[in-house]
Design a protein around this motif. Structure first.
Motif, PDB file in Angstrom:
ATOM      1  N   PRO A 296      32.628 -38.473 117.311  1.00  0.00           N
ATOM      2  CA  PRO A 296      33.772 -38.452 118.231  1.00  0.00           C
ATOM      3  C   PRO A 296      33.426 -37.860 119.598  1.00  0.00           C
ATOM      4  O   PRO A 296      33.904 -38.348 120.626  1.00  0.00           O
ATOM      5  N   GLN A 297      32.598 -36.811 119.607  1.00  0.00           N
ATOM      6  CA  GLN A 297      32.222 -36.199 120.886  1.00  0.00           C
ATOM      7  C   GLN A 297      31.412 -37.159 121.751  1.00  0.00           C
ATOM      8  O   GLN A 297      31.631 -37.261 122.963  1.00  0.00           O
ATOM      9  N   ALA A 300      33.696 -39.887 122.965  1.00  0.00           N
ATOM     10  CA  ALA A 300      34.574 -39.371 124.016  1.00  0.00           C
ATOM     11  C   ALA A 300      33.852 -39.318 125.360  1.00  0.00           C
ATOM     12  O   ALA A 300      34.424 -39.665 126.401  1.00  0.00           O
ATOM     13  N   GLN A 304      35.138 -41.514 128.492  1.00  0.00           N
ATOM     14  CA  GLN A 304      35.557 -40.820 129.702  1.00  0.00           C
ATOM     15  C   GLN A 304      34.801 -41.299 130.940  1.00  0.00           C
ATOM     16  O   GLN A 304      35.330 -41.257 132.050  1.00  0.00           O
ATOM     17  N   PHE A 313      42.390 -46.002 129.582  1.00  0.00           N
ATOM     18  CA  PHE A 313      41.922 -45.737 128.215  1.00  0.00           C
ATOM     19  C   PHE A 313      42.637 -46.644 127.218  1.00  0.00           C
ATOM     20  O   PHE A 313      42.006 -47.255 126.345  1.00  0.00           O
ATOM     21  N   LEU A 341      38.805 -42.569 117.609  1.00  0.00           N
ATOM     22  CA  LEU A 341      39.592 -42.759 118.826  1.00  0.00           C
ATOM     23  C   LEU A 341      40.772 -41.809 118.958  1.00  0.00           C
ATOM     24  O   LEU A 341      41.154 -41.436 120.074  1.00  0.00           O
ATOM     25  N   ILE A 344      40.200 -38.487 120.841  1.00  0.00           N
ATOM     26  CA  ILE A 344      40.010 -38.737 122.280  1.00  0.00           C
ATOM     27  C   ILE A 344      41.362 -38.989 122.936  1.00  0.00           C
ATOM     28  O   ILE A 344      41.663 -38.456 124.014  1.00  0.00           O
ATOM     29  N   GLU A 347      43.490 -35.427 122.684  1.00  0.00           N
ATOM     30  CA  GLU A 347      42.922 -34.217 123.290  1.00  0.00           C
ATOM     31  C   GLU A 347      42.433 -34.434 124.715  1.00  0.00           C
ATOM     32  O   GLU A 347      42.501 -33.525 125.550  1.00  0.00           O
ATOM     33  N   VAL A 348      41.911 -35.637 124.995  1.00  0.00           N
ATOM     34  CA  VAL A 348      41.366 -35.898 126.321  1.00  0.00           C
ATOM     35  C   VAL A 348      42.431 -36.474 127.256  1.00  0.00           C
ATOM     36  O   VAL A 348      42.557 -36.060 128.411  1.00  0.00           O
ATOM     37  N   TYR A 349      43.218 -37.437 126.743  1.00  0.00           N
ATOM     38  CA  TYR A 349      44.162 -38.139 127.614  1.00  0.00           C
ATOM     39  C   TYR A 349      45.619 -37.749 127.371  1.00  0.00           C
ATOM     40  O   TYR A 349      46.518 -38.238 128.063  1.00  0.00           O
TER      41      TYR A 349
END
Length: 421
Positions: A296-297, A300, A304, A313, A341, A344, A347-349
């Motif tokens: 996942p990292q 991501a 990104q 995204f 997915l 991501i 946590e990211v978007y």
């Protein structure tokens, strides 16, 4: 890399996807040089199905079995005919509306296509519709099954994403209704272009009689969805009450269901449920391996670099999932993509996991209607004898409008979350 290669080889050989996931996990442990991880393997496997929400799956499947055995499906089709059958292209509207009502009970695209194709395609062909179009339309009607609650795919996603099953079922209501309306608009336009026939007229008395005869069957989705929306029951409890309602209506109203047939229905429901639950257990192992391997990292970081904001995204995810859905069935597709997915997205978007779940499920279901596999088309072909490739071509407008819905769901979260606020 070794794990990915092993997974692809095993899957291409034809090994069931659940076993592929488990074997890939074992390959990863051996490649990692840490054999102590084998001690955690069974814990992850059994922990994957240690969820109260999963009890809803066999109950929803059993509802479908009882409904079919109790003649409920036929009455729903007759009711749809009474409402819209006299319009130009009336049987096409009936096909979609009946699928919408049936999907609120069945929750499985392939099962719904297999059932509705037997009922609707011969009737449409008899009235002058092209068999290929009728079969393809029925396949797209089956797309509503995993979107409008109850939905086995939403239950599986809820377990994978650790969100409320009830929330996910409610989140599918508005998108399912919107998609039904979009399909009806396409039918209206095609009916005008191709001059689709009208059904035989019904008298007011016939319509009233047909609608009244079918009304009790609507208690099943009302009990299931209404109890969840009203906060009276969670998804599992509503599924149990819905099962009882289906059995009582089939036995005492339609009088086509017999309790002596219940054991064989439960056996069929149990077999299908076991397949789904094994996939969920294998998904737990697969997710564990992905996290250990920091997949996942890495994913991501790559995403990104490509997607700079939530909208880009979601559009990228739509493309990725649509491609995956063309070759992999819905639940395995969920199992393979959600663990990567979802973190991501959230946590990211900052995307709501319930909105993301609706987009993922609609995407993967649309994949069931896309070449090269198009599983729903093959199911319809097996029942009707139509050609899967021709089905896809004659129903391209429905594919296009489904893609429009995906974009709308990606851009406007309220379409998924409206009933949850």
């Amino acid at each position: 890399m070794i794990t990915t290669t092993a997974f692809m080889i095993i899957m291409l050989v034809g090994v069931p996807i659940g076993l592929c996931l488990c074997i890939a996990g074992m390959v990863y442990i051996m490649a990692s040089g840490n054999p102590l991880l084998f001690q955690s393997f069974p814990l992850q496997l059994f922990g994957g199905v240690d969820s109260y929400g999963l009890i809803a799956i066999p109950l929803f499947i059993l509802i479908g079995e009882i409904m079919n055995g109790g003649g409920i499906t036929r009455r729903i089709v007759d009711m749809a005919m009474a409402f819209v059958g006299q319009l130009r292209g009336g049987l096409a509207y009936v096909n979609i509306l009946a699928n919408m009502f049936v999907s609120s009970i069945l929750g499985s695209a392939t099962a719904q296509v297999a059932i509705m194709a037997q009922i609707m395609v011969p009737e449409m062909e008899k009235k002058g519709y092209d068999k290929t179009f009728a079969a393809g339309l029925t396949a797209y009607g089956g797309m509503l099954g995993p979107i409008i609650p109850p939905s086995v795919m939403f239950v599986v996603y809820s377990v994978l994403a650790q969100v409320s099953v009830s929330d996910m079922l409610i989140a599918g209501i508005v998108p399912g209704v919107v998609l039904t309306v979009m399909f009806c608009v396409v039918i209206a336009l095609m009916g005008y272009v191709y001059n689709y026939p009208r059904a035989e007229p019904m008298t007011v008395r016939q319509r009233i009689s047909t609608i009244l005869g079918a009304c009790p069957t609507l208690l099943i989705p009302i009990v299931i969805v209404g109890s969840i929306l009203g906060g009276l029951a969670n998804a599992t409890e509503s599924a149990a009450v819905g099962t009882v309602a289906a059995a009582l209506i089939g036995r005492y109203w339609t009088k086509e269901f017999s309790f002596s047939r219940l054991p064989e229905m439960m056996l069929r429901a149990g077999i299908y449920s076991a397949v789904v639950l094994f996939l969920v257990a294998a998904a737990a192992v697969f997710s564990w391996v992905l996290i250990f391997g920091k997949v996942p990292q890495e994913a991501a970081a790559w995403i990104q670099s490509v997607a700079k904001d939530p909208v880009s995204f979601m559009l990228l995810v739509n493309v990725i999932l649509l491609v995956i859905g063309t070759v992999i069935d819905g639940i395995p597709g969920l199992i393979m993509t959600v663990p990567i997915l979802l973190p991501i997205a959230t946590e990211v978007y900052g995307i709501d996991p319930r909105q993301f779940g609706v987009v993922v499920v609609v995407n993967l279901v649309l994949g069931l209607l896309s070449p090269p596999v198009g599983l729903c088309f093959f199911v319809a072909a097996a029942v009707t004898g139509a050609k899967p490739g021709k089905m896809f071509l004659v129903t391209l407008p429905f594919f296009g409008i489904s893609c429009v819905l995906l974009v709308l769901l990606s851009l406007y979260p309220f379409l998924s979350l409206a009933l949850l606020k």
